[in-house]
Every structure is written in structure tokens, then in C-alpha cells.
Scaffold this active site. Structure first.
Site, PDB file in Angstrom:
ATOM      1  CD1 TRP A  30      -0.003  -0.841   3.410  1.00  0.00           C
ATOM      2  CD2 TRP A  30      -0.069   1.393   3.229  1.00  0.00           C
ATOM      3  NE1 TRP A  30       0.516  -0.313   4.565  1.00  0.00           N
ATOM      4  CE2 TRP A  30       0.483   1.059   4.489  1.00  0.00           C
ATOM      5  CE3 TRP A  30      -0.202   2.744   2.906  1.00  0.00           C
ATOM      6  CZ2 TRP A  30       0.897   2.031   5.419  1.00  0.00           C
ATOM      7  CZ3 TRP A  30       0.208   3.708   3.820  1.00  0.00           C
ATOM      8  CH2 TRP A  30       0.746   3.337   5.058  1.00  0.00           C
ATOM      9  CD  GLU A  73       4.207   6.186  12.777  1.00  0.00           C
ATOM     10  OE1 GLU A  73       5.260   5.936  12.162  1.00  0.00           O
ATOM     11  OE2 GLU A  73       3.577   5.316  13.407  1.00  0.00           O
TER      12      GLU A  73
HETATM   13 FE   LIG Z   1       4.808   3.656  12.417  1.00  0.00          FE
END
Ligand SMILES: [Fe+2]
Ligand SMILES: [Fe+2]
Length: 329
Positions: A30, A73
Site C-alpha cells: 500500500w 511518525e
Molecule cells: Fe509507524
């Protein structure tokens, strides 16, 4: 001691290769573009309008937690750096052909999609002050991240196993809250990211499981060393340019929403203790047996403190967040 660790880690290179083979082939994996409106499509305006309408359902506290996880992140350079400080598994050249180095790059390459996707989602929704989010990311990468593994590969594997599990839980929870608020796209986004974290968790857990088999003394002492320090969150040094300790404020909101709580941390420890069969390790050396006793008693000690700790966090005053145009949550 390090030569023993090097030998153990070299001995599980086959498992590392097997886990590498379980990652999706890149051309089929993805990508962030799969989950946001396609701006080259003929009906992109309608698509984007629908997308933004759905995102209006997200309440402020959930937006704040989403920004916090996106910022976390986005500090991926710090995590790759951290992995490459680990003795015996580091990528010595940057393109080293060994299994551990290939693993560290493949893991990083998968992780890189998480920050990209969350960042793009936030940008396209028009719900947050993107500039302030970007300032926070730049600060965080500048400030760095020290998980406290001191370059020890066992410590590093313990830390990463626990951390992957924590991120899996928190992404899954944000997704669930988004779906409850009627925002299905964010629900899907969080699910696909949580799915990656689950595979990573499984890989790190099995690497460390193998270390427990081959070197139980060293493994339990590494687990103890890391748990005694308390697992530091990767985004602890976050700052947004305001006078607030923005990481503490974000953690408080995450706690209130039940996205990531002290109880989750205790459950993570309990789960790993069970998976690695720590309580049942036998014939340990004196110091390792002491470490075993300490780590096994930790969840109980934490549980006694959890209610108080959670109450204190929940009572934290609500503060304005620049990320959401200074609104208070
Ligand atoms: Fe992550
Ligand atoms: Fe991860």
C-alpha cells in the site's frame, strides 16, 4: 559479553531473512496515495469535498491525538539513527547487504509511509494548522530521541518490540474513535498503519524470543535494564514553539481519550512477559535471576500506582493547542 551477543544475533540471521520475506513486496505494498483523494482524477474536486466533509466530524481532542501520532511518525530519521547505534545489527555502510541491515532499511521504508500518510491526511482535511505541525516535527527531529538502549542490541530489540506494540494499539484506537465519530477514511488509514505495526511487532518479538532461547541470562537482563528505565516515548522531546510542554499535554489528551494509557503500558509488559515465558526461565545466573524477579513483579507494582497516575493525568488542565488554531482541549 558483547561477543556472545554478536554470536547470538548472527545466529538468528535466518529468522531475520524469513521476516523480511513476510513484508509485502514494494510494488504491491500500500502507498499513502491509495488512501487520499487522487488530485489527478477528473472528479477530484467532488472527491476532495466529500473527504473534507467527513473530516469535519472529528472532535478537537481526537485531532490533537492524531497530530501527536503523526508528528511521532514523522520523526523517523531519529528511529533509523537509533537502530543504527545498535552493536551487531547496525547498517555499517548504509547499504550493507547483511540481513540485519536489510531488515533495518525495509522496516524504515515501511514506516516512512506512516508519517507521509498522516501528514497528507491532515493537510487535505484543512482541519489543523499545518505550519504549526511542521514546526513541531522540525523541533522534534532536531531535539532527537534517546531510547536508553546504550547501543546494546538486546536492549534495542526489547525497546522496539514494546514500542511497536504501543504504536499498534494507539493507531488502532484512533481509528476506532474516528469510525465512531463517523469518519471512515481515517478509520481505514489508522487500520492499515496499525497492520504494519502489528507485523513489525511480531518480527521484533520473535527476534527477541530467539534471543531468550539462546541467551536467557542476557535477554532477561536486557529486559530488566529497559523496564527499570521505563520505556521512553519516542516523541518525548516534542515542542511546538509555545510555552507548554506539548508532549505532556498531548499525552494527557491521549490518556483521557483512552488512546494510550498507563494501563495499556502495563498490559504491554504483561503480554511480553508471557510471550517470552520470562517467569518460567530456569537455571539463570544470580544477577539474571534477580532481574527475572524484578521484571515479573513490575506489573503488580505498577497496577497499584495506575489508578492514581491516571487520575492525575486526567486532571491535567486543558490547554490551547497551536495545532488546532489555539483551541483548548
Ligand atoms: Fe509507524
Ligand atoms: Fe512502528
Amino acid at each position: 559479553m558483547m561477543s556472545k551477543k554478536r554470536e547470538v544475533l548472527a545466529g538468528i540471521a535466518g529468522l531475520v531473512d524469513a521476516k523480511l520475506a513476510q513484508l509485502s513486496p514494494v510494488n504491491e505494498a500500500w502507498q499513502p496515495s491509495d488512501y487520499v483523494p487522487d488530485l489527478t482524477a477528473p472528479h477530484w474536486v467532488e472527491e476532495l469535498t466529500e473527504f473534507r466533509k467527513a473530516a469535519l466530524e472529528l472532535p478537537d481532542d481526537l485531532l490533537v491525538v492524531l497530530v501527536g501520532t503523526a508528528v511521532t511518525e514523522e520523526a523517523l530519521p531519529s528511529y533509523q539513527t537509533s537502530f543504527n547505534r545498535l552493536d551487531a545489527v547496525r547498517d555499517a555502510t548504509g547499504a550493507d547487504p547483511g540481513p540485519w541491515a536489510r531488515w533495518s532499511r525495509a522496516w524504515t521504508a515501511e514506516e516512512n509511509r506512516h508519517g507521509d500518510l498522516l501528514n497528507r491526511y491532515l493537510y487535505l482535511t484543512g482541519r489543523v494548522d499545518m505550519r504549526s505541525v511542521e514546526v513541531t516535527i522540525q523541533h522534534l527531529i532536531r531535539n532527537g530521541f534517546d531510547p536508553g538502549h546504550d547501543g546494546d542490541p538486546y536492549n534495542g530489540l526489547v525497546y522496539t518490540t514494546l514500542q511497536e506494540q504501543a504504536t499498534r494499539l494507539s493507531h488502532a484506537k484512533v481509528g476506532k474513535l474516528a469510525r465512531q465519530a463517523g469518519e471512515k477514511v481515517l478509520g481505514q488509514i489508522c487500520n492499515v498503519i496499525a497492520g504494519d505495526e502489528a507485523r513489525h511487532e511480531n518480527a521484533y518479538r520473535s527476534f527477541m524470543g530467539e534471543v531468550f532461547e539462546r541467551d536467557p541470562d542476557g535477554a532477561v537482563m536486557a529486559l530488566d535494564a529497559m523496564l527499570q528505565k521505563t520505556i521512553t516515548m519516542p516523541a518525548k522531546l516534542m515542542e511546538d514553539g509555545s510555552e507548554h510542554n506539548i508532549f505532556a499535554c498531548f499525552s494527557g489528551v491521549a490518556q483521557r481519550l483512552g488512546v494510550y494509557t498507563f494501563t495499556d503500558y502495563i498490559q504491554i509488559i504483561e503480554e511480553q512477559l508471557a510471550v517470552w515465558n520470562v517467569a518460567k526461565l530456569k537455571q539463570l545466573s544470580g544477577p539474571a535471576a534477580q532481574a527475572q524477579e524484578r521484571v515479573c513483579s513490575l506489573p503488580h507494582a505498577y497496577r497499584r500506582r495506575a489508578a492514581l497516575y491516571e487520575k492525575k493525568l486526567a486532571q491535567q488542565p486543558k490547554v490551547p493547542f497551536r495545532w488546532i488554531q489555539g483551541r483548548i482541549t
